[in-house]
Design an enzyme around this catalytic site. Structure first.
Site, mmCIF file in Angstrom:
data_model
loop_
_atom_site.group_PDB
_atom_site.id
_atom_site.type_symbol
_atom_site.label_atom_id
_atom_site.label_comp_id
_atom_site.label_asym_id
_atom_site.label_seq_id
_atom_site.Cartn_x
_atom_site.Cartn_y
_atom_site.Cartn_z
ATOM 1 N N HIS A 59 -10.925 -81.002 7.464
ATOM 2 C CA HIS A 59 -10.041 -82.046 6.919
ATOM 3 C C HIS A 59 -10.742 -83.412 6.827
ATOM 4 C CE1 HIS A 59 -5.497 -83.039 6.390
ATOM 5 N NE2 HIS A 59 -6.247 -83.828 5.646
ATOM 6 N N GLU A 94 -4.588 -76.778 12.171
ATOM 7 C CA GLU A 94 -5.782 -77.629 12.260
ATOM 8 C C GLU A 94 -5.875 -78.147 13.687
ATOM 9 O OE1 GLU A 94 -5.763 -80.592 9.177
ATOM 10 O OE2 GLU A 94 -5.665 -79.077 7.622
ATOM 11 N N ARG A 107 3.328 -83.737 -16.961
ATOM 12 C CA ARG A 107 2.779 -85.060 -16.623
ATOM 13 C C ARG A 107 1.984 -85.569 -17.814
ATOM 14 N NH1 ARG A 107 5.591 -85.642 -12.158
ATOM 15 N NH2 ARG A 107 5.272 -84.043 -10.575
ATOM 16 N N ARG A 162 -2.989 -79.473 1.450
ATOM 17 C CA ARG A 162 -2.512 -79.141 2.789
ATOM 18 C C ARG A 162 -2.615 -77.631 2.988
ATOM 19 N NH1 ARG A 162 -3.114 -83.645 3.775
ATOM 20 N NH2 ARG A 162 -1.681 -85.204 4.625
HETATM 21 C C1 GLV Z 1 -5.077 -86.811 4.151
HETATM 22 O O1 GLV Z 1 -4.970 -85.625 4.215
HETATM 23 C C2 GLV Z 1 -4.026 -87.700 3.755
HETATM 24 O O2 GLV Z 1 -2.889 -87.258 3.548
HETATM 25 O O3 GLV Z 1 -4.304 -88.906 3.647
#
Ligand code: GLV
Ligand code: GLV
Length: 312
Positions: A277, A258, A172, A229
């Site tokens: 989260h 979760e 990148r 994630r």
């Molecule tokens: C949060 O985890 C998102 O994907 O916006």
């Protein structure tokens, strides 16, 4: 869909709202989507073949209020010609900020420290008590260099980080140049990083990529941070790595599942900081995300270009 997400323009359409702040059960969701032309969802809602079949052939657009899209079956959406909107960019600053907060909370043992102070563990000032690891002169590794990884590095730079390294499925160069990050292999990333931030999308390639193989190459003082994630981490391996002192600590904003059950072994570890989260949880960002998701939905329904459309 909580009602505050609802914009005035949306009333030109017949809306079915989930205005309770609860997740609809699978059966209830399947019932409610029947005949819909558009769906605005959040990341807890699985948009798979079963749901798309339940919605039926009228469905034109799915707009998710998230940057992540691992809850969407992209193949199924593509096959049906359904357009997909998501919410990148608007949450980058907020997520980067939380990642830095989580990194510092983990490396400087803040949660443990406040607990000690409150519960009588603070006998006296002790030379090595609650010592952690500092960012100055450290090497920070980024797994998955996108907008969020760059924003994290930009925020960490003033802490006198010595070097940024990254790995990704591809080089990148433009993003890497912004933070003078060097591309390395996954092995080197594990070996060199004092802090390792996971910023990649969850895909079949990244599923479980943070496993024993990776942890066993990391430094003993390394701090592992995941705000992407839960699925990218093998949690049994992480537990072993943390409980045996193979690595120094982990900060997780995301887990599998979760919510993580309160009896989960990771919760027993002092060197593991777990958040529910919340990386994009600021008022400003959640409002921007909801507005963008609504605008994506409206544009999709009207057959116009979406502000942020996922190319399928
Ligand atoms: C949060 O985890 C998102 O994907 O916006
Ligand atoms: C710490 O508080 C110090 O004075 O060194």
């Amino acid at each position: 869909m909580p009602s505050f997400f609802c914009r005035k323009e949306m009333y030109e359409f017949n809306l079915i709202l989930n205005s309770a702040h609860t997740i609809l059960g699978c059966m209830e969701l399947l019932k409610r989507v029947k005949g819909c032309e558009g769906i605005l969802c959040v990341l807890t809602e699985k948009i798979d073949a079963q749901l798309l079949n339940a919605a039926g052939p009228n469905l034109k657009v799915v707009s998710t209020m998230s940057v992540g899209f691992d809850h969407l079956s992209l193949d199924e959406l593509k096959k049906r010609g359904i357009r997909v909107g998501y919410t990148p960019d608007v949450l980058t600053d907020c997520v980067a900020e939380l990642t830095v907060a989580l990194l510092l909370a983990t490396s400087r043992r803040l949660i443990e420290a406040t607990h000690e102070a409150k519960t009588g563990g603070w006998g006296t000032w002790r030379t090595l008590w609650l010592c952690g690891h500092e960012l100055a002169n450290s090497t920070v590794g980024i797994l998955g260099l996108g907008r969020i990884g760059v924003a994290i590095a930009e925020r960490l730079k003033p802490f006198k980080v010595k070097k940024f390294i990254y790995t990704d499925v591809a080089l990148r160069p433009e993003l890497a140049n912004m933070i003078e990050a060097e591309y390395v292999s996954l092995d080197e990333l594990a070996k060199q990083s004092d802090f390792l931030a996971i910023c990649c999308a969850l895909t079949p390639e990244t599923y479980g990529i943070c496993n024993w193989n990776l942890f066993s190459k990391m430094k003993k003082n390394a701090i592992f941070i995941n705000t992407s994630r839960g699925g990218v981490v093998n949690q049994e391996d992480l537990y072993e790595a943390l409980s045996t002192g193979l690595i120094a600590g982990a900060g997780l904003d995301v887990t599998t599942p979760e919510p993580l059950p309160t009896h989960h072994p990771l919760f027993t570890l002092k060197n593991c900081v777990i958040l529910p989260h919340v990386a994009s949880a600021s008022y400003t960002t959640r409002n921007s995300m909801s507005a963008l998701a609504a605008n994506n939905l409206l544009a999709g329904l009207r057959g116009e270009p979406m502000p942020k459309e996922l190319k399928l």
